[in-house]
Design an enzyme around this catalytic site. Sequence first.
Site, PDB file in Angstrom:
ATOM      1  N   TYR A 148     -25.099  27.745  25.134  1.00  0.00           N
ATOM      2  CA  TYR A 148     -25.495  26.333  25.170  1.00  0.00           C
ATOM      3  C   TYR A 148     -26.513  26.089  26.275  1.00  0.00           C
ATOM      4  CZ  TYR A 148     -24.849  21.218  25.232  1.00  0.00           C
ATOM      5  OH  TYR A 148     -25.039  19.851  25.184  1.00  0.00           O
ATOM      6  N   LYS A 152     -30.404  25.472  25.531  1.00  0.00           N
ATOM      7  CA  LYS A 152     -31.032  24.181  25.848  1.00  0.00           C
ATOM      8  C   LYS A 152     -32.188  24.363  26.823  1.00  0.00           C
ATOM      9  CE  LYS A 152     -28.596  21.000  23.634  1.00  0.00           C
ATOM     10  NZ  LYS A 152     -29.167  19.911  22.813  1.00  0.00           N
ATOM     11  N   ARG A 189     -13.803  17.620  24.118  1.00  0.00           N
ATOM     12  CA  ARG A 189     -14.297  17.222  25.441  1.00  0.00           C
ATOM     13  C   ARG A 189     -13.240  16.369  26.125  1.00  0.00           C
ATOM     14  NH1 ARG A 189     -20.425  15.804  23.598  1.00  0.00           N
ATOM     15  NH2 ARG A 189     -19.380  15.569  21.585  1.00  0.00           N
ATOM     16  N   VAL A 190     -13.402  16.223  27.453  1.00  0.00           N
ATOM     17  CA  VAL A 190     -12.278  15.758  28.254  1.00  0.00           C
ATOM     18  C   VAL A 190     -11.865  14.322  27.928  1.00  0.00           C
ATOM     19  CG1 VAL A 190     -13.703  15.053  30.249  1.00  0.00           C
ATOM     20  CG2 VAL A 190     -11.335  15.795  30.587  1.00  0.00           C
ATOM     21  N   VAL A 191     -12.809  13.428  27.699  1.00  0.00           N
ATOM     22  CA  VAL A 191     -12.413  12.030  27.489  1.00  0.00           C
ATOM     23  C   VAL A 191     -11.606  11.896  26.194  1.00  0.00           C
ATOM     24  CG1 VAL A 191     -13.235   9.678  27.100  1.00  0.00           C
ATOM     25  CG2 VAL A 191     -14.360  11.119  28.813  1.00  0.00           C
ATOM     26  N   ASN A 193     -10.009  14.282  24.590  1.00  0.00           N
ATOM     27  CA  ASN A 193      -8.734  14.990  24.739  1.00  0.00           C
ATOM     28  C   ASN A 193      -7.699  14.125  25.447  1.00  0.00           C
ATOM     29  OD1 ASN A 193      -9.529  17.331  23.514  1.00  0.00           O
ATOM     30  ND2 ASN A 193      -9.277  18.650  25.306  1.00  0.00           N
ATOM     31  N   ASP A 276     -17.007  26.841  34.776  1.00  0.00           N
ATOM     32  CA  ASP A 276     -16.874  25.382  34.668  1.00  0.00           C
ATOM     33  C   ASP A 276     -17.540  24.739  35.910  1.00  0.00           C
ATOM     34  OD1 ASP A 276     -14.691  23.598  32.895  1.00  0.00           O
ATOM     35  OD2 ASP A 276     -15.303  22.673  34.781  1.00  0.00           O
ATOM     36  N   ARG A 280     -20.856  17.173  39.105  1.00  0.00           N
ATOM     37  CA  ARG A 280     -22.015  16.794  38.293  1.00  0.00           C
ATOM     38  C   ARG A 280     -22.251  15.295  38.425  1.00  0.00           C
ATOM     39  NH1 ARG A 280     -21.194  18.517  32.571  1.00  0.00           N
ATOM     40  NH2 ARG A 280     -21.882  20.617  32.990  1.00  0.00           N
TER      41      ARG A 280
HETATM   42  P1  NAD Z   1     -21.832  16.433  18.262  1.00  0.00           P
HETATM   43  O1  NAD Z   1     -21.289  17.811  18.197  1.00  0.00           O
HETATM   44  O2  NAD Z   1     -20.915  15.296  17.966  1.00  0.00           O
HETATM   45  O3  NAD Z   1     -23.105  16.271  17.324  1.00  0.00           O
HETATM   46  C1  NAD Z   1     -23.989  17.315  17.027  1.00  0.00           C
HETATM   47  C2  NAD Z   1     -24.433  17.161  15.589  1.00  0.00           C
HETATM   48  O4  NAD Z   1     -25.348  18.217  15.266  1.00  0.00           O
HETATM   49  C3  NAD Z   1     -23.275  17.269  14.596  1.00  0.00           C
HETATM   50  O5  NAD Z   1     -23.366  16.263  13.631  1.00  0.00           O
HETATM   51  C4  NAD Z   1     -23.469  18.656  13.977  1.00  0.00           C
HETATM   52  O6  NAD Z   1     -22.911  18.765  12.688  1.00  0.00           O
HETATM   53  C5  NAD Z   1     -24.976  18.765  14.014  1.00  0.00           C
HETATM   54  N1  NAD Z   1     -25.455  20.154  13.965  1.00  0.00           N
HETATM   55  C6  NAD Z   1     -25.018  21.218  14.694  1.00  0.00           C
HETATM   56  N2  NAD Z   1     -25.706  22.325  14.379  1.00  0.00           N
HETATM   57  C7  NAD Z   1     -26.620  21.958  13.432  1.00  0.00           C
HETATM   58  C8  NAD Z   1     -27.606  22.648  12.698  1.00  0.00           C
HETATM   59  N3  NAD Z   1     -27.819  23.958  12.885  1.00  0.00           N
HETATM   60  N4  NAD Z   1     -28.339  21.952  11.778  1.00  0.00           N
HETATM   61  C9  NAD Z   1     -28.136  20.635  11.590  1.00  0.00           C
HETATM   62  N5  NAD Z   1     -27.202  19.918  12.251  1.00  0.00           N
HETATM   63  C10 NAD Z   1     -26.454  20.582  13.169  1.00  0.00           C
HETATM   64  O7  NAD Z   1     -22.465  16.259  19.719  1.00  0.00           O
HETATM   65  P2  NAD Z   1     -23.094  14.989  20.432  1.00  0.00           P
HETATM   66  O8  NAD Z   1     -22.280  14.682  21.629  1.00  0.00           O
HETATM   67  O9  NAD Z   1     -23.373  13.924  19.436  1.00  0.00           O
HETATM   68  O10 NAD Z   1     -24.461  15.603  20.966  1.00  0.00           O
HETATM   69  C11 NAD Z   1     -25.703  15.359  20.324  1.00  0.00           C
HETATM   70  C12 NAD Z   1     -26.806  16.023  21.107  1.00  0.00           C
HETATM   71  O11 NAD Z   1     -26.831  15.496  22.450  1.00  0.00           O
HETATM   72  C13 NAD Z   1     -26.640  17.544  21.249  1.00  0.00           C
HETATM   73  O12 NAD Z   1     -27.889  18.156  21.133  1.00  0.00           O
HETATM   74  C14 NAD Z   1     -26.094  17.701  22.644  1.00  0.00           C
HETATM   75  O13 NAD Z   1     -26.435  18.941  23.204  1.00  0.00           O
HETATM   76  C15 NAD Z   1     -26.750  16.553  23.384  1.00  0.00           C
HETATM   77  N6  NAD Z   1     -25.945  16.178  24.555  1.00  0.00           N
HETATM   78  C16 NAD Z   1     -24.813  15.435  24.408  1.00  0.00           C
HETATM   79  C17 NAD Z   1     -24.055  15.125  25.522  1.00  0.00           C
HETATM   80  C18 NAD Z   1     -22.812  14.276  25.433  1.00  0.00           C
HETATM   81  O14 NAD Z   1     -22.166  14.061  26.457  1.00  0.00           O
HETATM   82  N7  NAD Z   1     -22.426  13.748  24.307  1.00  0.00           N
HETATM   83  C19 NAD Z   1     -24.438  15.588  26.787  1.00  0.00           C
HETATM   84  C20 NAD Z   1     -25.594  16.367  26.881  1.00  0.00           C
HETATM   85  C21 NAD Z   1     -26.359  16.645  25.756  1.00  0.00           C
HETATM   86  N1  UDP Z   2     -11.297  19.438  30.971  1.00  0.00           N
HETATM   87  C1  UDP Z   2      -9.954  19.295  31.271  1.00  0.00           C
HETATM   88  N2  UDP Z   2      -9.086  19.151  30.242  1.00  0.00           N
HETATM   89  C2  UDP Z   2      -9.479  19.106  28.954  1.00  0.00           C
HETATM   90  C3  UDP Z   2     -10.851  19.242  28.646  1.00  0.00           C
HETATM   91  C4  UDP Z   2     -11.733  19.418  29.687  1.00  0.00           C
HETATM   92  O1  UDP Z   2      -9.550  19.313  32.443  1.00  0.00           O
HETATM   93  O2  UDP Z   2      -8.605  18.962  28.072  1.00  0.00           O
HETATM   94  C5  UDP Z   2     -12.256  19.566  32.095  1.00  0.00           C
HETATM   95  C6  UDP Z   2     -13.223  20.734  31.965  1.00  0.00           C
HETATM   96  O3  UDP Z   2     -12.657  21.905  32.506  1.00  0.00           O
HETATM   97  C7  UDP Z   2     -14.401  20.235  32.773  1.00  0.00           C
HETATM   98  C8  UDP Z   2     -14.379  18.717  32.554  1.00  0.00           C
HETATM   99  O4  UDP Z   2     -13.057  18.407  32.115  1.00  0.00           O
HETATM  100  O5  UDP Z   2     -14.222  20.484  34.136  1.00  0.00           O
HETATM  101  C9  UDP Z   2     -15.379  18.233  31.513  1.00  0.00           C
HETATM  102  O6  UDP Z   2     -15.205  19.015  30.361  1.00  0.00           O
HETATM  103  P1  UDP Z   2     -15.952  18.723  28.981  1.00  0.00           P
HETATM  104  O7  UDP Z   2     -15.556  19.799  28.043  1.00  0.00           O
HETATM  105  O8  UDP Z   2     -15.716  17.315  28.571  1.00  0.00           O
HETATM  106  O9  UDP Z   2     -17.505  18.795  29.328  1.00  0.00           O
HETATM  107  P2  UDP Z   2     -18.412  19.742  30.259  1.00  0.00           P
HETATM  108  O10 UDP Z   2     -17.564  20.757  30.951  1.00  0.00           O
HETATM  109  O11 UDP Z   2     -19.372  20.369  29.314  1.00  0.00           O
HETATM  110  O12 UDP Z   2     -19.020  18.798  31.211  1.00  0.00           O
END
Ligand code: NAD
Ligand code: UDP
Length: 332
Positions: A148, A152, A189-191, A193, A276, A280
């Site tokens: 990832y 990215k 993801r944590v929220v 969960n 981890d 941040r």
């Molecule tokens: P998500 O997993 O809910 O959504 C991702 C979407 O992309 C899904 O609908 C999935 O089916 C689709 N997808 C995955 N692989 C694909 C492919 N090969 N072709 C077509 N579609 C595909 O995640 P999200 O939280 O909505 O994130 C959306 C974007 O924002 C991502 O690029 C993610 O990296 C970026 N982002 C999100 C967060 C966040 O906190 N939500 C943080 C940083 C970056």
């Molecule tokens: N985390 C946790 N319990 C969970 C899921 C996640 O304690 O059930 C922690 C995880 O180890 C990390 C933080 O929460 O430190 C955020 O995790 P998340 O997967 O939401 O996103 P990211 O690590 O990509 O920021």
Amino acid sequence: MVLRQKRILVTGGAGFLGTHLCQKLLEDGHEILCVDNFFTGSRRNIEHLLDNKRFELLRHDVTFPLFIEVDEIYNLACPASPVHYQFDPVQTTKTSVLGAINMLGLAKRLKIPILQTSTSEVYGDPTVHPQPESYWGHVNPNGIRSCYDEGKRCAETLFFDYHRQHKLKIKVARIFNTYGPFMRLDDGRVVSNFIRQALLGEDITIFGDGSQTRSFCYVTDLIDGLVRLMNTPAEVTGPINIGNPGEFSILELAETVLALTGSRSSIIRLPLPADDPKQRCPDIASAQKFLGWQPNIALEEGLKRTIPFFENLLRGGPQSTAELRIASPLAV
Ligand code: NAD
Ligand code: UDP
Ligand code: UDP
């Protein structure tokens, strides 16, 4: 009313952020082509948009070329939850890198602007705090998060090289942990969960000692930032951090969710996954300067808006119409 109706491609449009973005752009009067392979997104998320004549859904994997005609691209396709992006890490890197190449190729042929949803993960486990865009990061190139993080980072490289080499109009947003309705129950993801566990009376699973921090942005704030970024003048390319600088430890998040849900769940500790990040927090000075943007919704308020959505999902009913009404007047 919009000044000019655009045809806008949203890749990953059936995912968590994509659903909100499609709604917002429809509300703004545009035509939307939502492209998704449903890896983590679902038809159910965008079901309420399917009747809209300005909304079109295409099942397609962005690692393959796509020849269509649009005016603007938001590239969101990529699983974002560690559980899901680590499920098939090779596909995750392909999605970030080949997906970026194909969407950039499309933008180049059509001479249209393209926005990339990059991530705070490009900073890895940061040694600078809070993180400004000028920080190059501290990233493991071959660990379990690398598919990832490095995917990215490579996508950012491609965006800036298409910009320098082909004069493409690019916008790169670095998104920090965002949450809200339309996350999956099993998003991981944590929220989501913690809310699910609290509502079901299951143990709240804290990984490590819970002292690691994250800065949580409510989804409507984030979407507002993305749309503002897309509509900046050509010279604004980013990368621009978009996130909420309110920083919380994971233990504080667990306690807040327990208090807001009135849950009697216990908190348990599980091993911290490898690499981890310990802390941040976004420096949002650039977003304030170039987008006139800052988040408005604090964590507690955002959680209060998110919890009813999960309550509804757990009841097995349709996704909360109340929430849909908040999110979109088109939805009901
Ligand atoms: P998500 O997993 O809910 O959504 C991702 C979407 O992309 C899904 O609908 C999935 O089916 C689709 N997808 C995955 N692989 C694909 C492919 N090969 N072709 C077509 N579609 C595909 O995640 P999200 O939280 O909505 O994130 C959306 C974007 O924002 C991502 O690029 C993610 O990296 C970026 N982002 C999100 C967060 C966040 O906190 N939500 C943080 C940083 C970056
Ligand atoms: N985390 C946790 N319990 C969970 C899921 C996640 O304690 O059930 C922690 C995880 O180890 C990390 C933080 O929460 O430190 C955020 O995790 P998340 O997967 O939401 O996103 P990211 O690590 O990509 O920021
Ligand atoms: N591409 C696409 N749709 C288009 C134009 C290009 O999917 O409308 C893909 C194309 O398949 C190529 C990639 O985008 O693999 C990069 O295109 P570019 O023109 O930059 O590179 P080239 O085709 O010269 O390798």
